[in-house]
Enzyme design. Structure first.
Site, mmCIF file in Angstrom:
data_model
loop_
_atom_site.group_PDB
_atom_site.id
_atom_site.type_symbol
_atom_site.label_atom_id
_atom_site.label_comp_id
_atom_site.label_asym_id
_atom_site.label_seq_id
_atom_site.Cartn_x
_atom_site.Cartn_y
_atom_site.Cartn_z
ATOM 1 N N ARG A 168 0.831 -1.215 0.000
ATOM 2 C CA ARG A 168 0.000 0.000 0.000
ATOM 3 C C ARG A 168 0.856 1.251 0.000
ATOM 4 N NH1 ARG A 168 -0.487 -3.643 3.479
ATOM 5 N NH2 ARG A 168 -2.245 -5.101 3.540
ATOM 6 N N LYS A 211 -15.005 -0.008 -0.767
ATOM 7 C CA LYS A 211 -15.083 -0.278 0.668
ATOM 8 C C LYS A 211 -14.348 0.784 1.474
ATOM 9 C CE LYS A 211 -13.859 -2.047 4.730
ATOM 10 N NZ LYS A 211 -12.801 -1.489 5.608
ATOM 11 N N ASP A 230 -16.642 -5.558 4.000
ATOM 12 C CA ASP A 230 -15.327 -6.171 4.170
ATOM 13 C C ASP A 230 -15.513 -7.678 4.326
ATOM 14 O OD1 ASP A 230 -16.429 -6.300 6.737
ATOM 15 O OD2 ASP A 230 -14.453 -6.346 7.628
#
Length: 283
Positions: A168, A211, A230
DNA sequence: GGCCAGGGTAGAA
DNA sequence: TTCTACCATGGC
C-alpha cells in the site's frame, strides 16, 4: 443521558449507548489504548482520557468542544437502534454492541488509515499508524499528533514500507501527492457532493476502492447512507442473512435497501458482533 | 506452511 | 462491465 461540558472535561451522567470499549474496539479507530481502568483516545492532534466510575463517564481532554462532537454526544442512539433492529440477528448484534457510537473523526486521518487497512488486520494497522505518528507527527508531550498533510507529503515511499504498510506504500505516496495542493477544495467538494458522487471522487484516489471510500465517508465525513463490505460483512451476509449474492457491490446494495439512511450504524453493529463472535472474543 | 486480515489495482475477458 | 492474478506482512 445528561451531558455536562466544561472547557476540558465532559461528564456523562446516566450514559445511554456509550461504552468506551465498544466504541474503540469496533474497528472505526486505530489510535487508542484501553485498560480496564481507563482509555486514551487520539484524533488528529487531540487527546482524550476516558474513565468510567459508578456508571458515570468522565472525559478529560484538551478540547471539550472537539470531543463533544467527536463522540457524537448530541445524538439519540436508542432511536437508531430501534430503527435498524429489523430481525432477531440484528437484535443480538445491537445488544452485543449496545455502547457503540460512530465517531466523527478527522477526514485526512481516516483516508490514510483506511488505505492502510485494505487486506490487513487491525493489529498491524494500529502499529503502522503508531509508527507514522511517532516518526512524523508533532510531539504533543504525552502523545504524538497525526501528521499534517504537509508533513506527510515530505515522506518517501520507503518510509511507508518501513512503517509496515507493504504494497500500500506507493498508494499512500501517490494519493498524498495528488491532494496536497488542493486539499481544502477537495474536502469542500466532498462535503457538497451527494454520497454516490462523493464515493466516486474518493475512489479516484490510489488505494481507495468502494469499501475504503465507504469507511472514509462514514467515519470521516459523517455519511450514514453507506455500507462498507469487508470480509466480516461478507461472512455475516452469507452465514446469517442467508445471502445468495456474490459480489461486494450487490451485497452493499442489499444492505442499503434494508437499512437506508441508517446503513452505516447497522454496519458497525454487524461488523463488531460478527468479528468478535467468530474470533471468540467474549464480553 | 498455508490461511487470513475492515481490499485494490491492472489487465484480460 | 465483470473476472483474475497479484500484491507485503505478521499472527495463527
Amino acid at each position: 443521558m445528561e451531558v455536562l461540558v466544561d472547557s476540558n472535561v465532559i461528564t456523562i451522567y446516566q450514559p445511554d449507548s456509550f461504552n468506551i470499549k465498544d466504541i474503540l474496539e469496533c474497528g472505526q479507530i486505530f489510535r487508542y489504548d484501553i485498560t480496564p481502568a481507563y482509555a486514551r483516545v487520539l484524533s488528529k492532534d487531540h487527546c482524550a482520557d476516558v474513565v468510567t466510575d459508578n456508571g458515570k463517564i468522565v472525559i478529560h481532554c484538551d478540547d471539550a468542544g472537539y470531543f463533544y462532537k467527536f463522540f457524537d454526544l448530541n445524538k439519540d442512539y436508542a432511536a437508531i437502534k430501534k430503527a435498524v433492529s429489523v430481525n432477531p440477528f440484528m437484535e443480538k448484534a445491537i445488544n452485543y454492541g449496545e455502547g457503540i457510537r460512530i465517531l466523527k473523526n478527522d477526514f485526512l486521518e481516516m483516508l490514510i488509515s483506511f488505505i492502510i487497512s485494505s487486506n490487513n488486520n487491525i493489529g498491524r494497522i494500529k502499529r503502522s499508524l503508531d509508527f507514522i505518528c511517532r516518526e512524523c507527527g508533532q510531539n504533543m508531550g504525552e502523545y504524538y499528533a497525526f501528521p499534517s498533510l504537509e508533513a506527510l507529503a515530505e515522506l518517501p515511499e520507503s518510509f511507508f514500507l518501513q512503517a509496515g504498510c507493504g504494497y500500500r506504500s506507493p498508494f499512500l505516496a501517490e494519493t498524498i501527492a495528488a491532494i496536497k495542493d488542493k486539499f481544502d477544495q477537495f474536502y469542500l467538494d466532498l462535503k457538497n457532493s451527494d454520497t454516490n458522487s462523493a464515493q466516486k471522487k474518493l475512489t479516484s484516489l490510489k488505494g481507495v476502492g468502494e469499501k475504503v471510500a465507504d469507511c472514509v465517508l462514514l467515519f470521516g465525513l459523517s455519511r450514514y447512507d453507506v455500507f462498507p463490505v469487508d470480509t466480516w460483512i461478507y461472512k455475516v451476509y452469507k452465514e446469517n442473512f442467508g445471502g445468495e449474492l456474490e459480489s461486494r457491490k450487490a451485497i452493499r446494495q442489499y444492505f442499503l435497501g434494508l437499512f437506508g439512511d441508517l446503513s452505516g450504524y447497522a454496519q458497525q453493529y454487524l461488523f463488531y458482533y460478527k468479528r468478535n463472535l467468530d474470533s471468540k472474543i467474549l464480553k
